[in-house]
Design an enzyme around this catalytic site. Structure first.
Site, PDB file in Angstrom:
ATOM      1  CB  SER A 173      59.176 -30.104  -2.822  1.00  0.00           C
ATOM      2  OG  SER A 173      59.527 -30.722  -4.017  1.00  0.00           O
TER       3      SER A 173
ATOM      4  CD  GLU B  36      64.310 -29.904 -11.975  1.00  0.00           C
ATOM      5  OE1 GLU B  36      63.251 -28.888 -11.603  1.00  0.00           O
ATOM      6  OE2 GLU B  36      65.046 -29.923 -11.024  1.00  0.00           O
TER       7      GLU B  36
HETATM    8  C1  LIG Z   1      69.166 -31.126  -5.303  1.00  0.00           C
HETATM    9  C2  LIG Z   1      68.160 -31.055  -5.682  1.00  0.00           C
HETATM   10  C3  LIG Z   1      67.454 -29.197  -5.872  1.00  0.00           C
HETATM   11  C4  LIG Z   1      65.946 -29.336  -5.421  1.00  0.00           C
HETATM   12  N1  LIG Z   1      65.379 -27.822  -5.725  1.00  0.00           N
HETATM   13  C5  LIG Z   1      63.951 -27.610  -5.565  1.00  0.00           C
HETATM   14  C6  LIG Z   1      63.551 -26.646  -6.158  1.00  0.00           C
HETATM   15  O1  LIG Z   1      64.715 -25.800  -6.412  1.00  0.00           O
HETATM   16  N2  LIG Z   1      62.554 -25.978  -5.832  1.00  0.00           N
HETATM   17  C7  LIG Z   1      61.596 -27.191  -5.506  1.00  0.00           C
HETATM   18  O2  LIG Z   1      60.050 -27.724  -5.324  1.00  0.00           O
HETATM   19  N3  LIG Z   1      61.921 -28.592  -5.108  1.00  0.00           N
HETATM   20  C8  LIG Z   1      63.563 -28.911  -5.386  1.00  0.00           C
HETATM   21  N4  LIG Z   1      64.112 -30.039  -4.851  1.00  0.00           N
HETATM   22  C9  LIG Z   1      63.284 -30.904  -4.392  1.00  0.00           C
HETATM   23  C10 LIG Z   1      63.084 -32.293  -5.266  1.00  0.00           C
HETATM   24  O3  LIG Z   1      61.641 -31.775  -6.214  1.00  0.00           O
HETATM   25  C11 LIG Z   1      62.608 -33.519  -4.048  1.00  0.00           C
HETATM   26  O4  LIG Z   1      63.152 -33.629  -3.720  1.00  0.00           O
HETATM   27  C12 LIG Z   1      61.776 -34.345  -5.079  1.00  0.00           C
HETATM   28  O5  LIG Z   1      61.198 -34.465  -6.006  1.00  0.00           O
HETATM   29  C13 LIG Z   1      61.446 -35.741  -4.002  1.00  0.00           C
HETATM   30  O6  LIG Z   1      60.762 -35.433  -3.136  1.00  0.00           O
HETATM   31  P1  LIG Z   1      60.823 -35.754  -1.893  1.00  0.00           P
HETATM   32  O7  LIG Z   1      62.272 -35.695  -0.756  1.00  0.00           O
HETATM   33  O8  LIG Z   1      59.616 -35.041  -0.924  1.00  0.00           O
HETATM   34  O9  LIG Z   1      61.078 -37.556  -1.950  1.00  0.00           O
HETATM   35  P2  LIG Z   1      59.506 -38.444  -1.685  1.00  0.00           P
HETATM   36  O10 LIG Z   1      58.984 -37.628  -2.909  1.00  0.00           O
HETATM   37  O11 LIG Z   1      59.254 -38.503   0.068  1.00  0.00           O
HETATM   38  O12 LIG Z   1      60.576 -39.506  -1.420  1.00  0.00           O
HETATM   39  C14 LIG Z   1      61.263 -40.745  -0.600  1.00  0.00           C
HETATM   40  C15 LIG Z   1      61.666 -41.568  -1.851  1.00  0.00           C
HETATM   41  O13 LIG Z   1      60.807 -42.027  -1.803  1.00  0.00           O
HETATM   42  C16 LIG Z   1      60.609 -42.971  -3.220  1.00  0.00           C
HETATM   43  N5  LIG Z   1      59.167 -43.130  -3.523  1.00  0.00           N
HETATM   44  C17 LIG Z   1      58.392 -41.774  -3.587  1.00  0.00           C
HETATM   45  N6  LIG Z   1      57.577 -41.823  -4.391  1.00  0.00           N
HETATM   46  C18 LIG Z   1      57.968 -43.406  -5.256  1.00  0.00           C
HETATM   47  C19 LIG Z   1      57.143 -44.390  -6.633  1.00  0.00           C
HETATM   48  N7  LIG Z   1      55.956 -43.711  -6.512  1.00  0.00           N
HETATM   49  N8  LIG Z   1      57.553 -45.418  -6.414  1.00  0.00           N
HETATM   50  C20 LIG Z   1      59.103 -45.970  -6.385  1.00  0.00           C
HETATM   51  N9  LIG Z   1      59.755 -44.509  -5.383  1.00  0.00           N
HETATM   52  C21 LIG Z   1      59.111 -43.656  -4.469  1.00  0.00           C
HETATM   53  C22 LIG Z   1      61.714 -42.455  -4.155  1.00  0.00           C
HETATM   54  O14 LIG Z   1      62.450 -41.855  -4.739  1.00  0.00           O
HETATM   55  C23 LIG Z   1      62.783 -41.236  -2.233  1.00  0.00           C
HETATM   56  O15 LIG Z   1      63.606 -42.189  -3.078  1.00  0.00           O
HETATM   57  C24 LIG Z   1      64.904 -30.471  -4.954  1.00  0.00           C
HETATM   58  C25 LIG Z   1      65.822 -31.741  -4.511  1.00  0.00           C
HETATM   59  C26 LIG Z   1      66.800 -32.004  -4.795  1.00  0.00           C
HETATM   60  C27 LIG Z   1      67.777 -32.855  -3.912  1.00  0.00           C
END
Ligand SMILES: Cc1cc2nc3c(=O)[nH]c(=O)nc-3n(C[C@H](O)[C@H](O)[C@H](O)COP(=O)(O)OP(=O)(O)OC[C@H]3O[C@@H](n4cnc5c(N)ncnc54)[C@H](O)[C@@H]3O)c2cc1C
Length: 405
Positions: free
Chosen positions: A127, A243
Site C-alpha cells: 500500500s 492472505e
Molecule cells: C490490519 C491491516 C494491516 C495492513 N497491513 C498492511 C501491510 O502490511 N502492508 C501493506 O502494504 N498494506 C497493509 N494494509 C493496508 C491495506 O491493504 C489497505 O488498507 C487496503 O488495501 C485499503 O486501502 P486504503 O486504506 O488505501 O483504502 P482506500 O482504497 O482508499 O479505500 C477507502 C474506502 O473506499 C472503499 N473503496 C475503494 N475503492 C472501492 C471500489 N472500487 N468499490 C467500492 N469501494 C471502494 C474501500 O472499501 C474503503 O472503504 C493493512 C491494512 C490493515 C487494516
C-alpha cells in the site's frame, strides 16, 4: 453428507494431539524465552514431525509432505485447540507460497529456512498513500544503477516494519510500460540500511502496529526480483490470495465463538450470568447461525480441495463473511464485558506468533474492524464476488476511470 474424517485420519489426529501435549507450551528454561523465539523452537519440532511448512521442500527448511487437505485441516484444528503457533504471522506466511512458486533457487535457499521457522521477520510493502484498493497505482520506483536497484518512494500501513529485517515490495521498474498493471516488479529488500526511514503510526488503541516507510535511495542487489522483471503484478496476486485465505478462517471463528460463550457464562449482567439474559441469548443464537454457515462453507472449500477442484470464490466469501462475524462477536463481547476487563493488556506481538491477539475487548473490537480492510477491504471482496462470481457489470467507478476522454 458425512463429515467424519474416518479411522486413518482420526489416528493421525491422535498423533498430532499427543505431539502437542508433549511440546506446547514450552517448559523449563525455554518457557522464559521471548515469544518469537519460543514459537521458532516449537515450529522447528513441528516441521521435523511433518506438521508445518508441508508444501515447502526439505531443501528449503520445510517438511515436504504430500498434499493432503484432510491432514492439513486436522493440523489446523488441533493446533488451534491447543493454542499452538500455526502460522508465522501474516506477512511471512503470505510470502512462503510466493517464494516457493516464483523464487529463484538462490532466493529459496537464502530466505525460506528462516521464514518458515519465523526467525526471519518480514513486512509487506504494497500500500501507498495513493494505492490501497487500487493497488496497481503504486508509484514507488526502482531504477537499476550499477547493478543495484535504487528505490525512491513511500509505503504506508506497513505492519511490523519497525521489527522486520526484510520487506517484500511492489515497485515500478518500467515506468514507460503501457497500463498501470504492467511494469511493476516484486522486490526483496533489507530493512536495516541507510535510505529507509520507518515512522510508526499510532493506532486508536495506543498500539503502533502500522508504519509509514520512506525510501530515499535504498538499495537491493539486481537479483532480488521475484518472478520476472515487470511481472510483479502477477506475483503479488499469489501473495494476496494466500492472505485472503488466511484471514478469518472457520477455525478462528469457532475459537472466538467459544471464547464469547465463556465470557457470557462468566460475566454477570443485571445480577445474573450474561448468558441468561434473553437479549444476549438472542444475539448469541444469531451469531451461532453465521458461525455455523461459515464452518460449512469452509467444509465446501475443503471438499473442493480434496477433489482437486477449484474452490472458486469461496475463499473470498469466507474472508468477507468471517471478518463480518468477527466484528459481531467482538461487539457483543465488548457490550457484556465485566468491569475492569477494559484494563486487560493488549499484545499485538501475539499476532506474529500465531496467538489470537487481544484479551482487551476494546482492542479486539477495533482489531476486528481493521482486519476487514487488510488484504483488500470488504467492499473490494464484494466487487470481486459480484463481477467474477455473479457476472455483474464491472464497478462503475472503475469503468469511469478507464473510459476514454
Ligand atoms: C490490519 C491491516 C494491516 C495492513 N497491513 C498492511 C501491510 O502490511 N502492508 C501493506 O502494504 N498494506 C497493509 N494494509 C493496508 C491495506 O491493504 C489497505 O488498507 C487496503 O488495501 C485499503 O486501502 P486504503 O486504506 O488505501 O483504502 P482506500 O482504497 O482508499 O479505500 C477507502 C474506502 O473506499 C472503499 N473503496 C475503494 N475503492 C472501492 C471500489 N472500487 N468499490 C467500492 N469501494 C471502494 C474501500 O472499501 C474503503 O472503504 C493493512 C491494512 C490493515 C487494516
Amino acid at each position: 453428507m458425512d463429515l467424519r474424517y474416518g479411522p486413518e485420519y482420526e489416528r493421525f489426529r491422535q498423533e498430532v494431539r499427543e505431539f502437542l501435549a508433549e511440546t506446547w507450551p514450552l517448559s523449563g528454561e525455554e518457557a522464559k524465552l521471548e515469544r518469537v523465539q519460543q514459537s521458532a523452537r516449537f515450529r522447528k519440532r513441528a516441521i521435523a514431525r511433518g506438521y508445518l511448512a508441508r508444501a515447502v521442500p526439505r531443501a528449503y527448511g520445510g517438511s515436504e509432505q504430500p498434499p493432503d487437505v484432510l491432514r492439513a485441516s486436522i493440523i489446523r484444528e488441533e493446533f488451534a485447540r491447543a493454542g499452538a503457533p500455526l502460522d508465522v504471522g501474516a506477512p511471512a506466511a503470505q510470502l512462503i507460497p510466493t517464494l516457493v512458486a516464483h523464487g529463484t533457487e538462490e532466493q529459496k535457499r537464502a530466505y525460506l529456512p528462516g521464514t518458515v521457522t519465523g526467525e526471519l521477520l518480514w513486512c509487506q510493502g504494497y500500500s501507498e498513500p495513493g494505492a490501497g484498493s487500487d493497488l496497481a497505482s503504486v508509484q514507488t520506483r526502482a531504477e537499476l544503477v550499477d547493478g543495484e536497484w535504487v528505490i525512491h518512494g513511500q509505503k504506508i500501513w506497513t505492519s511490523y516494519a519497525h521489527w522486520a529485517e526484510m520487506i517484500y515490495m511492489l515497485v515500478r521498474t518500467e515506468p514507460a510500460a503501457a497500463g498501470k498493471h504492467a511494469g511493476l516488479s516484486y522486490l526483496l529488500v533489507d530493512m536495516q540500511q541507510p535510505g529507509i526511514d520507518v515512522r510508526p503510526l499510532k493506532s486508536l488503541n495506543g498500539d503502533s502496529h502500522f508504519n509509514e516507510v520512506f525510501f530515499d535511495g535504498a538499495r537491493a542487489p539486481a537479483d532480488r526480483i521475484v518472478g520476472r522483471r515487470g511481472q510483479g503484478w502477477n506475483v503479488s496476486r499469489s501473495t494476496l490470495q494466500a492472505e485472503r485465505n488466511a484471514v478469518a478462517t472457520a477455525d478462528t471463528t469457532l475459537k472466538q465463538f467459544s471464547e464469547l460463550l465463556e465470557l457470557a457464562k462468566s460475566t454477570r449482567r443485571n445480577g445474573r450470568p450474561a448468558i441468561e439474559d434473553p437479549a444476549v441469548r438472542q444475539r448469541l443464537v444469531e451469531i451461532e447461525g453465521y458461525v455455523t454457515s461459515h464452518e460449512y462453507s469452509s467444509h465446501r472449500q475443503l471438499t473442493c480441495a480434496a477433489r482437486g477442484e477449484s474452490p472458486g470464490l469461496i475463499g473470498t466469501m469466507n474472508k468477507l463473511v468471517g471478518t463480518d462475524i468477527a466484528t459481531r462477536m467482538a461487539r457483543l463481547g465488548l457490550e457484556i464485558s465485566a468491569e475492569g476487563a477494559l484494563d486487560a493488556p493488549y499484545h499485538h506481538a501475539e499476532m506474529l506468533t500465531g496467538g489470537s491477539g487481544e484479551a482487551n475487548p476494546v482492542a479486539r473490537f477495533l482489531h476486528s474492524l481493521s482486519i476487514r480492510a487488510g488484504g483488500g477491504t470488504s467492499n473490494i471482496q464484494r466487487n470481486i464476488i459480484g463481477e467474477r462470481g455473479l457476472g455483474l457489470p464491472r464497478d462503475f467507478a472503475v469503468q469511469k476511470r478507464k473510459a476514454p476522454a
